[in-house]
Scaffold this active site. Structure first.
Site, mmCIF file in Angstrom:
data_model
loop_
_atom_site.group_PDB
_atom_site.id
_atom_site.type_symbol
_atom_site.label_atom_id
_atom_site.label_comp_id
_atom_site.label_asym_id
_atom_site.label_seq_id
_atom_site.Cartn_x
_atom_site.Cartn_y
_atom_site.Cartn_z
ATOM 1 N N ASP A 9 0.873 -1.159 0.000
ATOM 2 C CA ASP A 9 0.000 0.000 0.000
ATOM 3 C C ASP A 9 0.928 1.232 0.000
ATOM 4 O O ASP A 9 2.107 1.115 0.379
ATOM 5 C CB ASP A 9 -0.869 -0.052 1.259
ATOM 6 N N ASP A 11 0.029 5.102 0.880
ATOM 7 C CA ASP A 11 -0.175 6.057 1.981
ATOM 8 C C ASP A 11 -0.231 5.319 3.325
ATOM 9 O O ASP A 11 -1.096 4.471 3.524
ATOM 10 C CB ASP A 11 -1.491 6.803 1.711
ATOM 11 N N GLY A 46 -7.095 4.221 3.071
ATOM 12 C CA GLY A 46 -7.336 3.227 2.026
ATOM 13 C C GLY A 46 -8.658 3.394 1.291
ATOM 14 O O GLY A 46 -8.922 2.701 0.319
ATOM 15 N N ASP A 170 -1.697 -0.433 5.991
ATOM 16 C CA ASP A 170 -1.878 0.279 7.270
ATOM 17 C C ASP A 170 -3.370 0.427 7.622
ATOM 18 O O ASP A 170 -3.690 0.902 8.702
ATOM 19 C CB ASP A 170 -1.258 1.686 7.218
HETATM 20 P P1 B16 Z 1 -6.632 10.184 -3.761
HETATM 21 P P2 B16 Z 1 -3.650 4.192 0.037
HETATM 22 C C1 B16 Z 1 -5.494 6.115 0.001
HETATM 23 O O1 B16 Z 1 -4.182 5.693 -0.231
HETATM 24 C C2 B16 Z 1 -5.560 6.990 1.234
HETATM 25 O O2 B16 Z 1 -5.219 6.228 2.391
HETATM 26 C C3 B16 Z 1 -6.973 7.540 1.403
HETATM 27 O O3 B16 Z 1 -7.031 8.378 2.529
HETATM 28 C C4 B16 Z 1 -7.344 8.322 0.128
HETATM 29 O O4 B16 Z 1 -8.673 8.824 0.213
HETATM 30 C C5 B16 Z 1 -7.215 7.385 -1.076
HETATM 31 O O5 B16 Z 1 -5.885 6.878 -1.147
HETATM 32 C C6 B16 Z 1 -7.528 8.099 -2.388
HETATM 33 O O6 B16 Z 1 -6.534 9.061 -2.626
HETATM 34 O O7 B16 Z 1 -7.607 11.208 -3.298
HETATM 35 O O8 B16 Z 1 -5.206 10.694 -3.849
HETATM 36 O O9 B16 Z 1 -7.054 9.487 -5.030
HETATM 37 O O10 B16 Z 1 -3.576 4.022 1.511
HETATM 38 O O11 B16 Z 1 -4.610 3.212 -0.656
HETATM 39 O O12 B16 Z 1 -2.290 4.198 -0.614
HETATM 40 MG MG MG Z 2 -2.808 3.196 3.334
#
Ligand code: B16
Ligand code: MG
Length: 213
Positions: A9, A11, A46, A170
């Protein structure tokens, strides 16, 4: 457990853009006067941008049209992207770099499985785009985590079956997604105290102790 590939993953695992998501959402929804704190923010891990807004709006009394929601998501993303320009290779920790390089050295293919549509931009800013063998991100996804689609795509790109891959996450939603897809899941951060994580680690390099290949 023997694994042949690792899907990370982004973020909360490779980098800590979670604080930028929090700041950007806080600023974007401020005009609505809706209550938002870090505990609610943990539930957004996520989860896609659109679904994140729905979770935030659980505390909102009014009603928004789909156009207003789309505009809030756009505002949030503009603030978020502005914050992302602060990212640099210094934001990749030594432990993360060591882990990625060790896996590459061992010949273990590595992929990203992230819900974020900003994945490539973030990896470029961090200077690690080229290290990954495959990138599965929020672009073109039909279902958000806890659906396993993003990880199944990543495994497909690596040409490995899910049961031969680790998924490092996470987020509880990400662990659920990994389990649903038949992967071995590794929880870090918030997910290190989630009972459904198959393995729980404190730092990324702990995965190097799990037996690969
Ligand atoms: P975006 P991951 C996720 O990343 C984030 O944890 C989540 O908070 C966010 O809303 C989602 O990506 C979408 O992100 O707005 O940049 O498209 O943890 O899946 O890497
Ligand atoms: Mg994440």
């Amino acid at each position: 457990m023997q694994y042949k590939g690792v899907i990370f993953d982004l973020d909360g695992v490779i980098c800590f853009t979670d604080r930028f998501h929090y700041l950007a959402w806080k600023q974007a929804v401020e005009p609505l006067g809706v209550y938002f704190d870090e505990k609610i923010n943990d539930r957004l891990r996520g989860v896609s941008r659109e679904q994140s807004l729905e979770i935030i709006l659980e505390k909102y009394d009014g009603k928004l049209s789909s156009q207003e929601k789309a505009s809030l998501c756009e505002t949030k993303n503009n603030i978020y992207k502005q914050l992302l320009t602060n990212l640099s290779p210094n934001d990749v920790s030594e432990d993360v770099m060591f882990t990625l390089c060790s896996l590459k050295h061992r010949g273990v293919p590595i992929a990203i499985g992230s819900s974020s549509k900003n994945t490539r931009f973030i990896l470029e800013r961090l200077g690690i785009l080229e290290i990954f063998d495959a990138i599965s991100d929020g672009n073109g996804l039909t279902k958000s985590k806890p659906d396993p689609e993003v990880f199944l795509k990543a495994a497909n790109m690596l040409q490995l079956p899910p049961d031969k891959c680790l998924v490092v996450e996470d987020a509880e939603s990400g662990i659920d997604a990994g389990n649903a897809g038949g992967f071995t899941t590794v929880g870090i951060g918030v997910a290190a105290s989630y009972e459904k994580s198959n393995y729980k680690i404190n730092k990324l390099s702990d995965i190097l102790q799990l037996k690969g290949n």
